[in-house]
Write a protein that holds these residues in place. Sequence first.
Motif, mmCIF file in Angstrom:
data_model
loop_
_atom_site.group_PDB
_atom_site.id
_atom_site.type_symbol
_atom_site.label_atom_id
_atom_site.label_comp_id
_atom_site.label_asym_id
_atom_site.label_seq_id
_atom_site.Cartn_x
_atom_site.Cartn_y
_atom_site.Cartn_z
ATOM 1 N N VAL A 53 1.180 -1.622 -0.359
ATOM 2 C CA VAL A 53 0.247 0.145 0.055
ATOM 3 C C VAL A 53 0.917 1.343 0.372
ATOM 4 N N VAL A 54 0.475 2.001 -1.306
ATOM 5 C CA VAL A 54 1.026 3.577 -1.279
ATOM 6 C C VAL A 54 0.493 4.360 -0.465
ATOM 7 N N ASP A 55 0.631 5.465 0.667
ATOM 8 C CA ASP A 55 -0.138 5.856 1.244
ATOM 9 C C ASP A 55 -0.986 7.110 0.155
ATOM 10 N N LYS A 68 4.704 6.600 1.466
ATOM 11 C CA LYS A 68 4.462 5.811 2.902
ATOM 12 C C LYS A 68 4.822 4.896 2.438
ATOM 13 N N VAL A 69 5.102 3.689 2.184
ATOM 14 C CA VAL A 69 4.874 2.279 1.185
ATOM 15 C C VAL A 69 5.044 1.250 2.778
ATOM 16 N N GLY A 90 7.726 -1.238 6.556
ATOM 17 C CA GLY A 90 7.611 -0.256 5.754
ATOM 18 C C GLY A 90 8.330 0.653 5.438
ATOM 19 N N ALA A 91 8.664 1.964 4.799
ATOM 20 C CA ALA A 91 9.685 3.234 4.462
ATOM 21 C C ALA A 91 8.557 4.488 3.752
ATOM 22 N N SER A 156 11.498 -0.385 0.170
ATOM 23 C CA SER A 156 12.341 0.399 -1.489
ATOM 24 C C SER A 156 12.733 -0.003 -2.477
ATOM 25 N N GLY A 157 13.685 -0.989 -2.085
ATOM 26 C CA GLY A 157 14.045 -1.920 -3.163
ATOM 27 C C GLY A 157 12.938 -3.091 -3.882
ATOM 28 N N TYR A 158 12.118 -2.967 -3.285
ATOM 29 C CA TYR A 158 10.646 -3.607 -3.899
ATOM 30 C C TYR A 158 10.474 -2.317 -4.872
ATOM 31 N N MET A 159 10.180 -1.168 -4.433
ATOM 32 C CA MET A 159 9.243 -0.665 -5.559
ATOM 33 C C MET A 159 10.478 -0.021 -6.708
ATOM 34 N N ASN A 160 12.281 -0.102 -6.949
ATOM 35 C CA ASN A 160 12.627 0.207 -7.367
ATOM 36 C C ASN A 160 13.055 -0.943 -8.354
#
Length: 267
Positions: A53-55, A68-69, A90-91, A156-160
């Motif tokens: 989930v992305v805020d 915020k993920v 989360g990050a 953040s690695g997952y999103m990258n």
Amino acid sequence: MKKNLLCFIAFYLNLFLAAQQTPLEKNYPFGLGENLSYNAYWSIFKIAEMNSVVDTSSQFVGGKPCYKVDVTANMATMVRVFAAIDEIFGAYIDTATLLPTTSYRYLKEAKYTHDEVSYYDYEKGKMQLTVFNKNAERFETKDSFYIHKKTFDVVSGYMNLRNTNFKKMKQGDMVTVNMFIENDLYPITFTIAAFEKIKVKAGKFNTIKLDLSIPNNKVINKDHPLYVWLSADDNKMIVKAEAKLSFGKASLELKNYKGTKHPVARN
């Protein structure tokens, strides 16, 4: 069994690490309010539900706008008889660089809890790990690590990974990157294995199938196949993941999606 189930969840959360050496997109494949839901299976049995989930709004950390993920894992009802495990990774991710400014992990297993928060200082090249001390009722520094300019946490690695420009890659292309699993650093290589049409609960998708190779560790055997399927549209969502682990076959399948930044190209 508790240990195996926990390792399974930790494995899939750690699976979403980045290929930071690959070409990256400038127009991110995700945006505010994105919500992706997954079912996790051990063999044919559903053992957990996971969400990414992305805020819905930007958060400011150190004066920098951040995504915020949260990636959460909750054990299925029938599994809670054996292991009541809930976990959140989360990050806060810098919107300009997709690097984490702060990351956190909250684990609850029955009466046991473990909460940790990490802070990243790229100018000093350090990451500070803090852990919540129940007796003192505060977070305390547990350790610090030297980091380089492209150090990612799990989220953040997952999103990258999703931000990789696969349009510049072809079948057979390989990339080797460094990945943290259970506090150790491993080189991981992924290869574009195929472009496939697959069906999951969320529908039928054209996908990019990635074949991952990783050294032996206590969760994954390097001789066992490990695959990830990303949607072959501008969202590059993880549609499916599959692995043969030392304790059986595990899989992850997309069951629902909301708030995607780009139109979802279903087959």
